[in-house]
Scaffold this active site. Structure first.
Site, mmCIF file in Angstrom:
data_model
loop_
_atom_site.group_PDB
_atom_site.id
_atom_site.type_symbol
_atom_site.label_atom_id
_atom_site.label_comp_id
_atom_site.label_asym_id
_atom_site.label_seq_id
_atom_site.Cartn_x
_atom_site.Cartn_y
_atom_site.Cartn_z
ATOM 1 N N SER A 1 0.848 -1.190 0.000
ATOM 2 C CA SER A 1 0.000 0.000 0.000
ATOM 3 C C SER A 1 0.886 1.244 0.000
ATOM 4 O O SER A 1 2.090 1.160 0.264
ATOM 5 C CB SER A 1 -0.886 0.010 1.247
ATOM 6 O OG SER A 1 -0.070 0.242 2.390
ATOM 7 N N LYS A 2 0.266 2.391 -0.245
ATOM 8 C CA LYS A 2 1.021 3.650 -0.243
ATOM 9 C C LYS A 2 1.666 3.893 1.115
ATOM 10 O O LYS A 2 2.802 4.332 1.213
ATOM 11 C CB LYS A 2 0.073 4.820 -0.538
ATOM 12 C CG LYS A 2 -0.165 4.992 -2.010
ATOM 13 C CD LYS A 2 -0.585 6.418 -2.318
ATOM 14 C CE LYS A 2 -0.535 6.629 -3.815
ATOM 15 N NZ LYS A 2 -1.641 7.329 -4.368
ATOM 16 N N ARG A 3 0.901 3.593 2.174
ATOM 17 C CA ARG A 3 1.413 3.828 3.523
ATOM 18 C C ARG A 3 2.618 2.907 3.791
ATOM 19 O O ARG A 3 3.648 3.341 4.297
ATOM 20 C CB ARG A 3 0.304 3.565 4.550
ATOM 21 C CG ARG A 3 0.694 3.883 5.974
ATOM 22 C CD ARG A 3 -0.461 3.604 6.940
ATOM 23 N NE ARG A 3 -1.054 2.280 6.741
ATOM 24 C CZ ARG A 3 -0.534 1.153 7.218
ATOM 25 N NH1 ARG A 3 0.568 1.171 7.917
ATOM 26 N NH2 ARG A 3 -1.124 -0.003 6.983
#
Ligand code: GLU
Length: 501
Positions: A257-259
């Site tokens: 994910s981006k996080r």
């Protein structure tokens, strides 16, 4: 050498959307395209797919080109250099798409839809019915639709998906994929802003740009049948389709994910190409690493240069199953590729890392010697300042305690230090052949271990616990600085001894 060489020149494209930073997945897609183009003497084309203006990220295109250039994947046609099939930026091709959209409407394969211009943005899952089953505009006579358009009524263009029958599309890695048309829907091809969606633009551009092979990730498999339909509707021949799998996060569980990607960066690792450059990875290593995430030559070779990959790459050896990102392999490849660089080349690549850490590197020869000493020791280029910054410093300040040998007093250490100084002052050079034995003899004479002598030298000359081998280190530092640093260490010990009294 093999049948591969006989492939006719491939025209391939890397077609990113400038919606974010360039990551490993994009790098690999670009690489596979590039390899096929270079192997067959074809062309590698860069096309910017920027029709989704809402997701446009300023600067993304520049970062993308920067990443590709750093990886060494130069393109033959593209928005910056032009080419015979341009423009290569989709927002500059608006009229072309409209012309083919019109052709699809006129041939009965698409229609102007007024009812749901606003549904452009509606997430698919929340729509209970197939659009095809509820849209009143599917059968509006063309003249009527044109009149409504001319009157300025907002509209989109939709594909008119047959409700019966099947379509078969073929992926080079997975074979034939057949789906029931009943499961597909009337997808929007041109949005109410007049710009096409990916599905239409990709088909038109790939056809007009004479693309022979499309490499794109498996994320496009669900809409692949639609693309087959559009090709058929336009009466065009399809390229060879290749859908390598996406990368999974290091745990092997799902896509990063981006996080998670952001968190990784804090640990000095990253899925973004320009970060890997800044973290001290070589483009050669990144290329080697990503090439093998989805492709393999045989079960024992894993070291490849770009030239070797160009020669050996083949679509047949691509692996359709997803690969997990493994950063320790990147470290492994980085080490291997650092070791095989020419020393002058390594020196040139180390320079910015020293400079960024604040060192003034004005002695080219010294930099070369440092590079030679570090070559077998580095995992990343970014480690160099920490391991070898002392070579470029005028003064160093070792911790006073570090100059006292294990189980020794400050006074004993001072005696040892003075004897070492005298010994080195009398030696013609500091090579291992010349200096090692006398220093060992001195340790024995003083009833000490060789480690005491070498440990003191390392701390006094580098102020570090680890450094390249001491003789090499002394030779690079040079006699005047060696003697000056020893004098400083002796002064520090003298002060300690005075304080102890
Ligand atoms: N613009 C698409 C993307 O960035 C490209 C897919 C393709 O290569 O056709 O995912």
């Amino acid at each position: 050498m093999t049948a591969m060489k006989k492939l006719s020149p491939a025209r391939v494209r890397f077609a990113p959307s400038p919606t974010g930073r360039t990551h490993l997945g994009s790098g690999r897609t670009a690489l596979y395209n590039y390899l096929l183009a270079r192997q067959t003497g074809g062309q590698f084309i860069l096309r910017i797919e920027d029709t989704d203006q809402k997701r446009y990220v300023p600067g993304a295109e520049e970062e993308l080109m920067d990443s590709l250039r750093w990886l060494g994947l130069e393109w033959d046609e593209g928005p910056d250099i032009g080419g015979p099939y341009g423009p290569y930026r989709q927002t500059e091709r608006r009229e072309i798409y409209q012309q083919y959209a019109r052709q699809l409407v006129e041939s009965g394969h698409a229609y102007y839809c007024f009812c749901a211009a606003a549904a452009d943005a509606a997430p698919r899952a929340r729509r209970p019915h197939k659009h095809r089953d509820i849209c009143p505009d599917r059968e509006i006579p063309l003249a009527e639709a044109d009149a409504r358009r001319a009157a300025g009524e907002p509209h989109v263009v939709r594909f008119k998906m047959p409700s019966e029958g099947t379509i078969t599309v073929t992926d080079a890695l997975r074979g034939d994929i057949t789906v029931e048309n009943a499961n597909l829907d009337d997808t929007i091809l041109v949005k109410s802003d007049g710009l096409p969606v990916y599905h239409l633009a990709v088909v038109i551009d790939d056809h007009l740009m004479k693309i022979t092979h499309v490499f794109r990730t498996s994320e496009w498999l669900p809409t692949f049948p639609l693309h087959g339909h559009i090709y058929n509707a336009l009466g065009w021949e399809q390229p060879v389709w290749v859908h390598p799998s996406i990368f999974l996060k290091p745990s092997g569980k799902g896509k990063m994910s981006k996080r998670e990607a952001a968190e990784l960066t804090q640990d000095g690792l990253s899925i973004f190409i320009t970060d890997l450059r800044d973290f001290g990875y070589l483009p050669e290593a990144v290329i080697n690493w990503i090439a093998l995430m989805g492709w393999g030559y045989d079960d024992h070779s894993d070291f490849f240069t770009l030239e070797e990959l160009i020669e050996k790459f083949s679509i047949e050896k691509l692996n359709p199953s997803p690969a997990a990102i493994n950063f320790s392999k990147l470290d492994h490849f980085n080490g291997l590729h650092i070791r095989r660089l020419d020393v002058a080349d390594l020196a040139g690549r180390l320079r910015p890392f020293f400079e960024r850490a604040g060192y003034v590197v004005d002695d080219e020869e010294k930099l070369r010697q440092v590079a030679a000493a570090l070559q077998v020791r580095l995992v990343t280029l970014a480690e160099a300042p920490e391991k070898a910054g002392f070579f470029f410093r005028d003064d160093i300040s070792p911790e006073p305690e570090s100059l006292i040998g294990k189980n020794m007093t400050a006074a004993e250490s001072l005696t040892m230090a003075r004897r070492i100084y005298d010994l080195l002052a009398g030696l013609p050079d500091f090579s291992e052949e010349r200096a090692s034995q006398p220093l060992r003899d001195l340790a024995a004479e003083l009833g000490l271990k060789a480690g005491h002598v070498f440990g003191f030298l390392r701390n006094a000359l580098t102020a570090q616990k680890v450094s390249p081998p001491i003789f090499e280190t002394m030779t690079i530092i040079g006699r005047p600085t060696v003697m000056k640093r020893l004098e400083h260490a002796i002064a520090v010990l003298e002060k300690l001894v005075a304080e102890e009294l």
